[in-house]
Motif scaffolding. Structure first.
Motif, mmCIF file in Angstrom:
data_model
loop_
_atom_site.group_PDB
_atom_site.id
_atom_site.type_symbol
_atom_site.label_atom_id
_atom_site.label_comp_id
_atom_site.label_asym_id
_atom_site.label_seq_id
_atom_site.Cartn_x
_atom_site.Cartn_y
_atom_site.Cartn_z
ATOM 1 N N UNK A 1 0.840 -1.188 0.000
ATOM 2 C CA UNK A 1 0.000 0.000 0.000
ATOM 3 C C UNK A 1 0.881 1.246 0.000
ATOM 4 N N UNK A 2 0.595 2.172 -0.883
ATOM 5 C CA UNK A 2 1.376 3.405 -1.017
ATOM 6 C C UNK A 2 0.547 4.583 -0.515
ATOM 7 N N UNK A 3 1.238 5.513 0.135
ATOM 8 C CA UNK A 3 0.545 6.704 0.625
ATOM 9 C C UNK A 3 1.562 7.818 0.845
ATOM 10 N N UNK A 4 1.044 9.043 0.998
ATOM 11 C CA UNK A 4 1.846 10.186 1.401
ATOM 12 C C UNK A 4 1.463 10.536 2.839
ATOM 13 N N UNK B 1 6.606 10.094 0.903
ATOM 14 C CA UNK B 1 6.000 8.882 0.331
ATOM 15 C C UNK B 1 6.350 7.666 1.189
ATOM 16 N N UNK B 2 5.387 6.775 1.346
ATOM 17 C CA UNK B 2 5.573 5.609 2.214
ATOM 18 C C UNK B 2 4.957 4.375 1.565
ATOM 19 N N UNK B 3 5.593 3.237 1.817
ATOM 20 C CA UNK B 3 5.048 1.933 1.459
ATOM 21 C C UNK B 3 4.864 1.141 2.739
ATOM 22 N N UNK B 4 3.800 0.385 2.806
ATOM 23 C CA UNK B 4 3.574 -0.426 4.005
ATOM 24 C C UNK B 4 2.443 -1.405 3.799
ATOM 25 N N UNK B 5 2.241 -2.249 4.800
ATOM 26 C CA UNK B 5 1.139 -3.207 4.748
ATOM 27 C C UNK B 5 -0.154 -2.523 5.133
ATOM 28 N N UNK B 6 -1.264 -3.169 4.845
ATOM 29 C CA UNK B 6 -2.555 -2.572 5.122
ATOM 30 C C UNK B 6 -2.882 -2.636 6.614
ATOM 31 N N UNK B 7 -3.799 -1.774 7.015
ATOM 32 C CA UNK B 7 -4.281 -1.774 8.398
ATOM 33 C C UNK B 7 -5.209 -2.974 8.583
ATOM 34 N N UNK C 1 9.398 4.574 5.240
ATOM 35 C CA UNK C 1 9.656 5.831 4.544
ATOM 36 C C UNK C 1 10.404 5.556 3.234
ATOM 37 N N UNK C 2 9.973 6.237 2.170
ATOM 38 C CA UNK C 2 10.598 6.078 0.856
ATOM 39 C C UNK C 2 11.220 7.379 0.349
ATOM 40 N N UNK D 1 17.054 19.788 3.891
ATOM 41 C CA UNK D 1 15.948 18.875 3.617
ATOM 42 C C UNK D 1 15.674 17.905 4.755
ATOM 43 N N UNK D 2 16.712 17.247 5.365
ATOM 44 C CA UNK D 2 16.392 16.326 6.464
ATOM 45 C C UNK D 2 15.672 17.015 7.613
ATOM 46 N N UNK D 3 16.055 18.295 7.897
ATOM 47 C CA UNK D 3 15.360 19.013 8.962
ATOM 48 C C UNK D 3 13.911 19.268 8.601
ATOM 49 N N UNK D 4 13.662 19.582 7.319
ATOM 50 C CA UNK D 4 12.278 19.826 6.898
ATOM 51 C C UNK D 4 11.441 18.568 7.008
ATOM 52 N N UNK D 5 12.021 17.422 6.601
ATOM 53 C CA UNK D 5 11.266 16.169 6.678
ATOM 54 C C UNK D 5 10.990 15.797 8.120
ATOM 55 N N UNK D 6 11.995 16.006 9.004
ATOM 56 C CA UNK D 6 11.807 15.663 10.399
ATOM 57 C C UNK D 6 10.729 16.525 11.040
ATOM 58 N N UNK D 7 10.616 17.786 10.543
ATOM 59 C CA UNK D 7 9.668 18.706 11.159
ATOM 60 C C UNK D 7 8.228 18.391 10.803
ATOM 61 N N UNK D 8 8.017 17.508 9.835
ATOM 62 C CA UNK D 8 6.644 17.260 9.430
ATOM 63 C C UNK D 8 5.884 16.409 10.452
#
Length: 571
Positions: free
Chosen positions: A1-4, A76-82, A304-305, A352-359
Motif C-alpha cells: 500500500x502506497x501513501x503520502x 511517500x511511504x510503502x507499508x502493509x494494510x491496516x 519511509x521512501x 531537507x532532512x530538517x524539513x522532513x523531520x519537522x513534518x
C-alpha cells in the motif's frame, strides 16, 4: 500500500506550470532583444559557443529535481494494510488516587510515585490485554480510555499529579462507578477494576458501588498504599499540611475499609509495601480472570521512501551542475552565478532532512485537530501529546493540548499547557489567546487575582480583544464581591468568638454560683445535722445533686448549640 504521510505539500507542485510559463516568457523576451542587434543568423555566428539546447536541458533537470523535492517533503511511504487482530487477554481499568494524601512518604519514594511504578510494571507485563486509566480525588475523570496502546498509557502515567484535580478529598465510589461504565461491551472477557488508594474515603457509598460492579461481572481489586500508623503530607520547604485548626494532618492507611471494598467487589485486597510482593500477588490474581479473544485494531508501520526520491533529486542536481551553458568547457571557467547555484544546492540538501523531520509533529497536530473538531477530546489529547513529545517547542501543539484538556475539564493541567504555549509563542495574537484561556480557567476556580493578571497579560499582547476586556471587568467585580464576603465572614467569626467568650464567662459565673450555693447548703446541713434525721439528710443531698446535674446539662447543651466550624478535608 502506497501513501503520502503529508499530502498537503503536494499542492506545491502547482509551482511547476508557473515556472514553465515564466521560462517561456523569458525566452520570448530574450529573442525580442536579439532581433534588435540585427539578422538572426548573423547574431548566431557572432556567438558560436552559445548552445540552444543546454539551457533547456538544465532548466528541465532543475524543474524535475524541484518536483522530486516536493514529493520527498510529502513523505511517500510503502507499508502493509491496516488490519484487525484477535488477541487473548483481559480488560483492566486502573483507578489511581491522586489526592494530596498520596504525597505522604511512608512508602518510598511516596505513595503516588510507588503507585505509578506499580502501574508501569503492570503495563510491562501486559501483552494481549487492554488497559484504561482513571484518576480521582474529590472528583474523577478518565485519563486514558481503554486501549491496547501501552506507549500512550505510560506517557499519560508520567504526567499524573494531584494538581490535575482542583477538588480534593477522596471519592472512591465515583471512581469505581466511572470505571464500571468504561469497559467495552464484549461479553465473556475478564474485567478487572484496580483501585490504588490509601483508603481515606470522604464521601461514602463505596460499598454500594463495589457491589454494583460485581453484579455486572467485574472484579474490584484494592491496592492499599501506605502505613496504618499514618504519616504527614509534605507540601515543600520542609513543611507539612495542616488542617483548619492548625494541627499537622496525619494520614493513615485504612486497611479495614480497603478489605471491605475488595470483599464487596469480589476481588482481593493487597497491601503495598517497599518490596515486590504486592506486584507478584496482583499478577497472580489477574491470571485467574477469564481470558477471551479481544479484537484490537493494529496499525502497521509504513516504511519511509523519501530517501530514494532524495537520491534521485540529488543526482539530477549534480548533472545540472556539470552541464555548462557553453559548448566548449575548456574555453570558459565556471561563472560566479554557477558557483552560487552550487552553494545554494548544497544548502538545500542540508536543510531537507530538517524539513522532513519537522513534518511529523505538524501531522500529529492536524490529526489531533480533526479529533478535536469531532468532539473526541481524549483521542485529540493523545495526538497532541505525541506531537509535543516529538517537538517540545511546538507552541501550537501545546496550545491545542490545553484546549483538549479543557474540553475534558482537566482545568489545572490545561492551564499548565496554556502557560507553556504562551512562553514559547512569538505571535502576539496566539499568545493573547493562551493567556485569555488561562484567565477563564482561573476565573472558574474563583482565583480572581491570578485571573486578572492573566487577562491583563492577554490585553498587553492584543489590546483590541473586547471579550478579554469584558471578562476582566467581570472578574474584578467578582473579586470585589469575594473580598466583601471574606470581610463579612471575618466579622462573623469575630462575633462568634465574642459569643463564645461570653458563654464561657457565663459558665464560670454559673459554676461559681453553684459552688457558693453548694457551700451554703453544706453549711446549713452541718448546722442542722444534729436536728435532722438520716432520711431527711439524704433527701436534701439528692435534691442538691439533681439540681447540679441539671445545671451541667443546661451548660453542655448551650455549648453544643454554639456555632462550630466544620473542618474541611483537603487531603
Amino acid at each position: 500500500m502506497f501513501r503520502f504521510e503529508d499530502p498537503i505539500y503536494l499542492y506545491a507542485l502547482a509551482l511547476i506550470p508557473l515556472l514553465l510559463v515564466l521560462r517561456f516568457l523569458l525566452i520570448r523576451q530574450q529573442k525580442r532583444r536579439l532581433r534588435k542587434f540585427g539578422d538572426r543568423d548573423l547574431v548566431r555566428q557572432l556567438m558560436p559557443d552559445v548552445s540552444r539546447f543546454r539551457p533547456l536541458v538544465k532548466f528541465s533537470l532543475l524543474l524535475t529535481a524541484l518536483a522530486l523535492l516536493i514529493v520527498m517533503i510529502a513523505r511517500p511511504q510503502f507499508g502493509t494494510k491496516i488490519n484487525r487482530e484477535k488477541r487473548t487477554g483481559i480488560e483492566t481499568i486502573i483507578a489511581l488516587d491522586i489526592s494530596n494524601s498520596m504525597l505522604a512518604e511512608d512508602v518510598a519514594p511516596s505513595r503516588l510515585d510507588r503507585s505509578k511504578m506499580m502501574v508501569e510494571n503492570l503495563v510491562d507485563h501486559f501483552t494481549n490485554d487492554k488497559i484504561g486509566l482513571i484518576v480521582f480525588a474529590g472528583d474523577a475523570f478518565i485519563q486514558l480510555p481503554i486501549t491496547s496502546d501501552y506507549v500512550s498509557a505510560k506517557m499519560f502515567l508520567s504526567s499524573i499529579s494531584p494538581s490535575m484535580i482542583a477538588t480534593q478529598g477522596t471519592d472512591i465510589a465515583k471512581a469505581i462507578t466511572m470505571a464500571s461504565n468504561s469497559f467495552t461491551q464484549q461479553e465473556g472477557v475478564g474485567k478487572a477494576i484496580i483501585v490504588i488508594t490509601d483508603g481515606e474515603d470522604h464521601e461514602g457509598r463505596v460499598m454500594e458501588a463495589a457491589t454494583e460492579a460485581k453484579e455486572k461481572g467485574m472484579r474490584v481489586y484494592v491496592l492499599g498504599v501506605g502505613s496504618p500508623k499514618g504519616a504527614p503530607i509534605p507540601i515543600g520547604n520542609g513543611d507539612y499540611m495542616k488542617d483548619n485548626t492548625g494541627q499537622t494532618v496525619m494520614t493513615g492507611l485504612n486497611e479495614e475499609m480497603c478489605r471491605q471494598i475488595a470483599q464487596a467487589g469480589g476481588g482481593a485486597y493487597i497491601h503495598v509495601e517497599n518490596n515486590s510482593n504486592a506486584q507478584d500477588q496482583l499478577d497472580q490474581e489477574l491470571d485467574k480472570l477469564a481470558k477471551k479473544e479481544i479484537e484490537s485494531t493494529v496499525y502497521s508501520d509504513y516504511d519511509e521512501q523519501f530517501q530514494a526520491v532524495g537520491i534521485l533529486a540529488l543526482l539530477l542536481i549534480i548533472i545540472e551542475i556539470c552541464i555548462l551553458d557553453i559548448k566548449n568547457p575548456m574555453l570558459r571557467n565556471v561563472s560566479l552565478f554557477r558557483r552560487n547555484q552550487k552553494a545554494a544546492s548544497v544548502l538545500l540538501l542540508l536543510l531537507l532532512p530538517l524539513a522532513v523531520q519537522a513534518q511529523s509533529d505538524r501531522q500529529l497536530v492536524r490529526q489531533g485537530n480533526k479529533q478535536y473538531r469531532a468532539g473526541n477530546y481524549a483521542e485529540a489529547e493523545v495526538s497532541y501529546r505525541k506531537a509535543v513529545e516529538k517537538n517540545p517547542r511546538n507552541a501550537q501543539a501545546l496550545y491545542n493540548l490545553g484546549n483538549a484538556l479543557m474540553g475534558q475539564r482537566k482545568d489545572s493541567a490545561a492551564a499548565a499547557q496554556f502557560d507553556n504555549a504562551a512562553k514559547l509563542e512569538t505571535n502576539p495574537i496566539r499568545k493573547s489567546q493562551a493567556y485569555h484561556n488561562i484567565g477563564v480557567l482561573l476565573q472558574g476556580q474563583k482565583q480572581y487575582a491570578q485571573a486578572i493578571e492573566a487577562y491583563k497579560e492577554s490585553l498587553r499582547n492584543n489590546p483590541a480583544d473586547d471579550e478579554t476586556r469584558y471578562n476582566l471587568e467581570v472578574c474584578k467585580r467578582q473579586q470585589k464581591n469575594q473580598q466583601q464576603d471574606q470581610q463579612n465572614q471575618q466579622n462573623q467569626d469575630k462575633k462568634n468568638d465574642k459569643d463564645k467568650k461570653d458563654q464561657q464567662k457565663d459558665k464560670q459565673d454559673q459554676q461559681k454560683q453553684n459552688q457558693d450555693k453548694k457551700d451554703q447548703q453544706q453549711k446549713q446541713q452541718q448546722q442542722q445535722k444534729q436536728q435532722m434525721s438520716r432520711e431527711n439528710a439524704e433527701q436534701m443531698l439528692n435534691a442538691a445533686m439533681q439540681e447540679e446535674k441539671q445545671t451541667q446539662e443546661r451548660m453542655k447543651k448551650a455549648m453544643q448549640q454554639s456555632q462550630k466550624r466544620r473542618l474541611e478535608k483537603n487531603w
